[in-house]
Design a protein around this motif. Structure first.
Motif, PDB file in Angstrom:
ATOM      1  N   LEU A 218      17.157  -9.109  23.334  1.00 23.57           N
ATOM      2  CA  LEU A 218      18.521  -8.900  23.813  1.00 23.57           C
ATOM      3  C   LEU A 218      19.008 -10.000  24.744  1.00 23.57           C
ATOM      4  O   LEU A 218      20.220 -10.194  24.886  1.00 23.57           O
ATOM      5  N   TYR A 219      18.110 -10.724  25.391  1.00 29.25           N
ATOM      6  CA  TYR A 219      18.567 -11.762  26.321  1.00 29.25           C
ATOM      7  C   TYR A 219      19.082 -13.006  25.602  1.00 29.25           C
ATOM      8  O   TYR A 219      19.714 -13.859  26.205  1.00 29.25           O
ATOM      9  N   PHE A 220      18.794 -13.137  24.299  1.00 26.07           N
ATOM     10  CA  PHE A 220      19.373 -14.220  23.507  1.00 26.07           C
ATOM     11  C   PHE A 220      20.805 -13.862  23.119  1.00 26.07           C
ATOM     12  O   PHE A 220      21.127 -12.698  22.912  1.00 26.07           O
ATOM     13  N   ALA A 221      21.644 -14.875  22.922  1.00 26.47           N
ATOM     14  CA  ALA A 221      22.969 -14.618  22.368  1.00 26.47           C
ATOM     15  C   ALA A 221      22.839 -13.964  20.991  1.00 26.47           C
ATOM     16  O   ALA A 221      23.564 -13.008  20.663  1.00 26.47           O
ATOM     17  N   TYR A 222      21.915 -14.456  20.187  1.00 23.70           N
ATOM     18  CA  TYR A 222      21.666 -13.914  18.856  1.00 23.70           C
ATOM     19  C   TYR A 222      21.252 -12.440  18.942  1.00 23.70           C
ATOM     20  O   TYR A 222      21.806 -11.575  18.268  1.00 23.70           O
ATOM     21  N   GLY A 223      20.280 -12.147  19.793  1.00 27.04           N
ATOM     22  CA  GLY A 223      19.802 -10.782  19.930  1.00 27.04           C
ATOM     23  C   GLY A 223      20.815  -9.851  20.561  1.00 27.04           C
ATOM     24  O   GLY A 223      20.881  -8.655  20.215  1.00 27.04           O
ATOM     25  N   LEU A 224      21.608 -10.358  21.478  1.00 24.62           N
ATOM     26  CA  LEU A 224      22.621  -9.535  22.137  1.00 24.62           C
ATOM     27  C   LEU A 224      23.637  -9.019  21.124  1.00 24.62           C
ATOM     28  O   LEU A 224      24.040  -7.853  21.165  1.00 24.62           O
ATOM     29  N   GLY A 225      24.042  -9.893  20.206  1.00 24.14           N
ATOM     30  CA  GLY A 225      24.937  -9.446  19.149  1.00 24.14           C
ATOM     31  C   GLY A 225      24.243  -8.502  18.193  1.00 24.14           C
ATOM     32  O   GLY A 225      24.748  -7.421  17.871  1.00 24.14           O
ATOM     33  N   ASN A 226      23.060  -8.895  17.742  1.00 21.67           N
ATOM     34  CA  ASN A 226      22.325  -8.105  16.758  1.00 21.67           C
ATOM     35  C   ASN A 226      22.049  -6.681  17.207  1.00 21.67           C
ATOM     36  O   ASN A 226      22.186  -5.727  16.424  1.00 21.67           O
ATOM     37  N   ALA A 227      21.598  -6.542  18.460  1.00 15.59           N
ATOM     38  CA  ALA A 227      21.051  -5.263  18.916  1.00 15.59           C
ATOM     39  C   ALA A 227      21.926  -4.523  19.922  1.00 15.59           C
ATOM     40  O   ALA A 227      21.548  -3.433  20.371  1.00 15.59           O
ATOM     41  N   LEU A 228      23.068  -5.086  20.270  1.00 19.83           N
ATOM     42  CA  LEU A 228      23.969  -4.383  21.177  1.00 19.83           C
ATOM     43  C   LEU A 228      25.388  -4.361  20.621  1.00 19.83           C
ATOM     44  O   LEU A 228      25.902  -3.311  20.245  1.00 19.83           O
ATOM     45  N   THR A 229      26.010  -5.516  20.521  1.00 20.67           N
ATOM     46  CA  THR A 229      27.411  -5.542  20.097  1.00 20.67           C
ATOM     47  C   THR A 229      27.610  -4.974  18.701  1.00 20.67           C
ATOM     48  O   THR A 229      28.471  -4.111  18.491  1.00 20.67           O
ATOM     49  N   PHE A 230      26.843  -5.474  17.735  1.00 18.20           N
ATOM     50  CA  PHE A 230      27.082  -5.103  16.337  1.00 18.20           C
ATOM     51  C   PHE A 230      26.869  -3.613  16.078  1.00 18.20           C
ATOM     52  O   PHE A 230      27.751  -2.950  15.523  1.00 18.20           O
ATOM     53  N   PRO A 231      25.703  -3.058  16.440  1.00 16.20           N
ATOM     54  CA  PRO A 231      25.520  -1.631  16.174  1.00 16.20           C
ATOM     55  C   PRO A 231      26.495  -0.756  16.945  1.00 16.20           C
ATOM     56  O   PRO A 231      26.972   0.262  16.429  1.00 16.20           O
ATOM     57  N   MET A 232      26.827  -1.139  18.181  1.00  9.69           N
ATOM     58  CA  MET A 232      27.747  -0.326  18.966  1.00  9.69           C
ATOM     59  C   MET A 232      29.173  -0.424  18.433  1.00  9.69           C
ATOM     60  O   MET A 232      29.983   0.486  18.641  1.00  9.69           O
ATOM     61  N   ALA A 233      29.494  -1.512  17.752  1.00  9.07           N
ATOM     62  CA  ALA A 233      30.836  -1.649  17.183  1.00  9.07           C
ATOM     63  C   ALA A 233      31.086  -0.639  16.074  1.00  9.07           C
ATOM     64  O   ALA A 233      32.229  -0.259  15.820  1.00  9.07           O
ATOM     65  N   VAL A 234      29.998  -0.181  15.414  1.00 11.62           N
ATOM     66  CA  VAL A 234      30.167   0.724  14.269  1.00 11.62           C
ATOM     67  C   VAL A 234      29.459   2.069  14.441  1.00 11.62           C
ATOM     68  O   VAL A 234      29.600   2.949  13.596  1.00 11.62           O
ATOM     69  N   GLY A 235      28.668   2.218  15.513  1.00 13.10           N
ATOM     70  CA  GLY A 235      27.943   3.467  15.726  1.00 13.10           C
ATOM     71  C   GLY A 235      26.609   3.537  15.018  1.00 13.10           C
ATOM     72  O   GLY A 235      26.111   4.632  14.717  1.00 13.10           O
ATOM     73  N   ALA A 236      25.986   2.391  14.759  1.00 11.37           N
ATOM     74  CA  ALA A 236      24.683   2.347  14.088  1.00 11.37           C
ATOM     75  C   ALA A 236      23.555   2.615  15.091  1.00 11.37           C
ATOM     76  O   ALA A 236      23.778   2.724  16.306  1.00 11.37           O
ATOM     77  N   THR A 237      22.328   2.702  14.570  1.00 15.05           N
ATOM     78  CA  THR A 237      21.134   2.946  15.388  1.00 15.05           C
ATOM     79  C   THR A 237      20.323   1.660  15.499  1.00 15.05           C
ATOM     80  O   THR A 237      20.125   0.952  14.504  1.00 15.05           O
ATOM     81  N   THR A 238      19.837   1.373  16.718  1.00 11.87           N
ATOM     82  CA  THR A 238      19.076   0.148  16.976  1.00 11.87           C
ATOM     83  C   THR A 238      17.659   0.482  17.403  1.00 11.87           C
ATOM     84  O   THR A 238      17.452   1.345  18.260  1.00 11.87           O
ATOM     85  N   ILE A 239      16.691  -0.219  16.814  1.00  9.37           N
ATOM     86  CA  ILE A 239      15.293  -0.105  17.218  1.00  9.37           C
ATOM     87  C   ILE A 239      14.998  -1.194  18.243  1.00  9.37           C
ATOM     88  O   ILE A 239      15.291  -2.371  18.006  1.00  9.37           O
ATOM     89  N   LEU A 240      14.430  -0.808  19.392  1.00  8.22           N
ATOM     90  CA  LEU A 240      14.049  -1.773  20.420  1.00  8.22           C
ATOM     91  C   LEU A 240      12.534  -1.811  20.543  1.00  8.22           C
ATOM     92  O   LEU A 240      11.880  -0.770  20.654  1.00  8.22           O
ATOM     93  N   LEU A 241      11.985  -3.022  20.531  1.00  8.22           N
ATOM     94  CA  LEU A 241      10.549  -3.230  20.695  1.00  8.22           C
ATOM     95  C   LEU A 241      10.326  -3.903  22.036  1.00  8.22           C
ATOM     96  O   LEU A 241      10.811  -5.013  22.262  1.00  8.22           O
ATOM     97  N   GLU A 242       9.621  -3.223  22.925  1.00 10.73           N
ATOM     98  CA  GLU A 242       9.449  -3.754  24.280  1.00 10.73           C
ATOM     99  C   GLU A 242       8.628  -5.038  24.301  1.00 10.73           C
ATOM    100  O   GLU A 242       8.967  -6.003  24.985  1.00 10.73           O
ATOM    101  N   GLY A 243       7.550  -5.069  23.572  1.00  8.85           N
ATOM    102  CA  GLY A 243       6.652  -6.211  23.596  1.00  8.85           C
ATOM    103  C   GLY A 243       7.114  -7.338  22.704  1.00  8.85           C
ATOM    104  O   GLY A 243       8.195  -7.306  22.120  1.00  8.85           O
ATOM    105  N   PRO A 244       6.264  -8.360  22.574  1.00  6.81           N
ATOM    106  CA  PRO A 244       6.630  -9.512  21.742  1.00  6.81           C
ATOM    107  C   PRO A 244       6.735  -9.120  20.277  1.00  6.81           C
ATOM    108  O   PRO A 244       5.996  -8.241  19.798  1.00  6.81           O
TER     109      PRO A 244
END
Length: 515
Positions: A218-244
C-alpha cells in the motif's frame, strides 16, 4: 473528469461515503491477518482515527507519516487522516534509519504511526525531529508511546469531514532521486478517484464482485491504487498480506482467498513461474485479470504466464508523480514487449532533447499530461521545474511509438534502475561501496538476470593490496546490504583493472551495460 467533482471535495468522504449505502455497508472491504472488515467497520475505524488526531491537536495540512505493514490499520489511518484534513505520508517499510530521518525532517511530520516491528528503525532518530510530537504504534507497545488500538478505543468517532477543495494537498509519497535523496511527491484530493475512473473501471473492468490482491504494498503509488482506491471505488474486496509477498505467500493467497484480480510486478511473475507447484492448477484459478508495472515486462514472462494460467498480463507504465498507470495494454489487445497505448484521459508524447516531437519509430523522452499529475516535489523547486513543465510531465523514460500507436520502452533517461518495481540510485550504491577499504573506485549499472529483470551490477577497481576473489565479491555485496535497504545491494560484482572513461575522466557507463 472535472464534471464529476464539485470544487469542495474530500477524498475520504468520497471513498468511504460511496460504500456506506444499504447495499454496500456490510460488504467485506478488507481481509487481513485479523479477519474480515466490512465497509461500515472501516468507516468507523477511520472516523475514530480522525477523532484521535483532533484530540491530539494535529492541525489541518500537518503531516502524518504512516510506516505500516499491510493490515486494516493502513486504510483506516490513511483515510482517517484525510477525513481530519491532515496529510498522510505512506512510507516504504524497507528503508533505513537514515532514510526515515531525512523524510520525517523534510516533511516536518507531526505524528508518526508505525508498525511495532518497524519501530526500532525510527527510535534512534526521534531526538533529532523537533516537529514530531506523537509516535503511535500499531500492533505492539513501546515505552512512552501511544498504541493505535488504545487511541482508537478512547477516541470519539468523527462524522465530520474536512472542508477541503479538490486542488488541496491530500497525501504525499516519497520517491528516490538520482542521488538517492528522496523527493516528496505532493498529490491533490481528487487524484485518487481519478485513477479509478480512468484506469481501474474502464481498463480492468473492476466491479463490486471482484476480490483483488496486490503484491505491491500500500505504500507504493501502484499498491495504493490497487488495494485502496480501486476496490473502494466500486465496493470490491481486498486481500492484505502483512508480510513480504514471497512466491509461497502469494500461492497461499491464490488458494485460500481465490482473487479474481492480481496486481504484480515482473520479478514476482518470474518467481511464481519458477516453481509450478506454487500456483493452483489452471482450472482451479479464479483469476480473470492480471497487471504488471514497476518495470518492463519481458515478453517471455508474458508468454509463460499466459500458458500456465490462461490469463493475460496487462503490462503498463505509471509513476509516483503520475500516481498510477497512464499507459497500458488491454484485455484482448496485448502486445508482447509493448507498454500498450495511452489510457483515455491522458496524453502522451515522445520528444527529443529540444522538446520537439520525434518521428514515429524513433526513440525519445516520454512525457505525459493528465489529471493525476503531482502538484510538485516538496521543498525541491528546481527539480519541480525540470519535471513538471506546464501540462506536461517528464517521465524520465525513453520510448518509441510504432505506426499503430503502441509504445515500447527503451530505457531510462538517466542511470536510475528499477529493482522489483523500486527505483535504485547507482550513485547511492557506489557511494556505499567506495567506503570499503578494498574498493578504489566503482560503477553500478543495471543488468538483466536470467528472466530479463533488472538488478544492480557493480564493477570494482580494487585498491592496492587486494586481489579479486569470490569471497571478496560476497563480502562487498554484504557490505552494501548492511548499510542500505537490501534490495539495493549488487547481485553481481565484477573486478576490473580500470573503468572505461572519457578523456575528461567521466565513466562511460554504456560500455559497462553491454558487458
Amino acid at each position: 473528469m472535472s464534471s464529476l467533482f464539485s470544487d469542495h471535495y474530500n477524498a475520504a468522504h468520497d471513498l468511504l461515503g460511496r460504500n456506506l449505502t444499504p447495499a454496500r455497508r456490510n460488504l467485506v472491504a478488507y481481509i487481513d491477518k485479523h479477519g474480515s472488515h466490512t465497509y461500515a467497520q472501516l468507516s468507523e475505524r477511520a472516523g475514530r482515527f480522525a477523532g484521535a488526531l483532533r484530540a491530539l491537536s494535529v492541525l489541518s495540512e500537518q503531516r502524518v507519516a504512516l510506516c505500516l505493514s499491510d493490515t486494516i490499520d493502513f486504510p483506516a489511518t490513511f483515510l482517517g487522516a484525510i477525513q481530519h484534513g491532515a496529510v498522510p505520508i505512506p512510507l516504504n517499510t524497507r528503508l533505513t534509519t537514515k532514510d526515515y530521518t531525512y523524510i520525517l525532517a523534510d516533511s516536518r511530520t507531526t505524528a508518526l504511526v508505525v508498525s511495532a516491528d518497524l519501530y526500532p528503525r525510527f527510535a534512534p532518530a526521534l531526538s533529532q525531529l523537533p516537529h514530531l510530537n506523537h509516535v503511535i504504534l500499531s500492533g505492539g507497545i513501546a515505552e512512552g508511546h501511544l498504541t493505535l488500538d488504545e487511541l482508537l478505543a478512547q477516541a470519539e468517532p468523527s462524522t465530520d469531514f474536512a472542508d477541503t477543495r479538490r486542488d488541496d494537498m491530500c497525501f504525499w509519497l516519497y520517491t528516490s532521486g538520482t542521488t538517492g535523496q528522496p523527493k516528496g511527491v505532493v498529490h491533490a484530493q481528487d487524484h485518487l478517484i481519478q485513477t479509478a475512473h480512468l484506469y481501474a473501471i474502464p481498463i480492468l473492468g473492476l466491479v463490486a464482485e471482484d476480490v483483488v490482491y496486490s503484491a505491491a504494498k500500500l505504500y507504493f503509488a501502484y499498491g495504493l491504487g490497487n488495494a485502496l482506491t480501486f476496490p473502494m471505488a466500486v465496493g470490491a474486496t481486498t486481500i492484505l498480506l502483512e508480510g513480504p509477498p514471497t512466491p509461497a505467500a502469494i500461492g497461499h493467497v491464490f488458494r485460500e482467498h481465490q482473487p479474481t484480480v492480481f496486481y504484480g510486478v515482473p520479478t514476482l511473475y518470474g518467481m511464481l513461474l519458477a516453481n509450478k507447484d506454487l500456483l493452483p492448477d489452471k482450472d482451479a484459478l479464479t483469476l480473470r485479470a492480471c497487471t504488471s508495472a514497476g518495470e518492463a515486462l519481458p515478453p517471455e514472462l508474458l508468454r509463460r504466464w499466459r500458458e500456465r494460467t490462461g490469463v493475460e498480463i496487462l503490462d503498463g507504465l505509471g509513476s509516483t508523480e503520475g500516481l498510477h498507470i497512464f499507459l497500458s495494454n488491454r484485455t484482448g489487445d496485448v502486445r508482447p514487449g509493448a507498454s500498450g497505448r495511452p489510457v483515455p484521459g491522458y496524453a502522451l508524447r515522445i520528444v527529443d532533447d529540444d522538446g520537439q516531437p520525434v518521428p514515429v519509430g524513433e526513440m525519445g523522452s516520454l512525457e505525459v499530461s493528465g489529471p493525476t499529475t503531482a502538484m510538485m516535489y516538496w521543498n525541491q523547486r528546481s527539480k519541480t521545474k525540470r519535471v513538471f513543465r506546464g501540462p506536461w510531465m517528464r517521465t524520465g523514460d525513453k520510448y518509441r511509438q510504432d505506426e499503430e500507436g503502441y509504445f515500447y520502452y527503451e530505457g531510462r533517461s538517466d542511470d536510475l534502475m528499477k529493482v522489483g518495481g523500486i527505483w535504485v540510485s547507482p550513485f547511492e550504491v557506489e557511494s556505499t561501496l567506495i567506503e570499503h577499504d578494498a574498493v578504489q573506485e566503482c560503477a553500478v549499472v543495471a543488468h538483466p538476470d536470467h528472466d530479463g529483470l533488472i538488478k544492480p551490477k557493480a564493477f570494482v577497481v580494487l585498491a592496492a593490496g587486494h586481489a579479486p576473489s569470490d569471497d571478496l565479491a560476497a563480502a562487498l555485496k554484504d557490505f552494501v546490504k548492511q548499510r542500505l535497504a537490501p534490495f539495493k545491494r549488487p547481485r553481481w560484482v565484477a573486478f576490473l583493472d580500470e573503468l572505461p572513461k572519457t578523456a575528461t575522466g567521466k565513466i562511460q557507463r554504456y560500455k559497462l551495460r553491454i558487458d
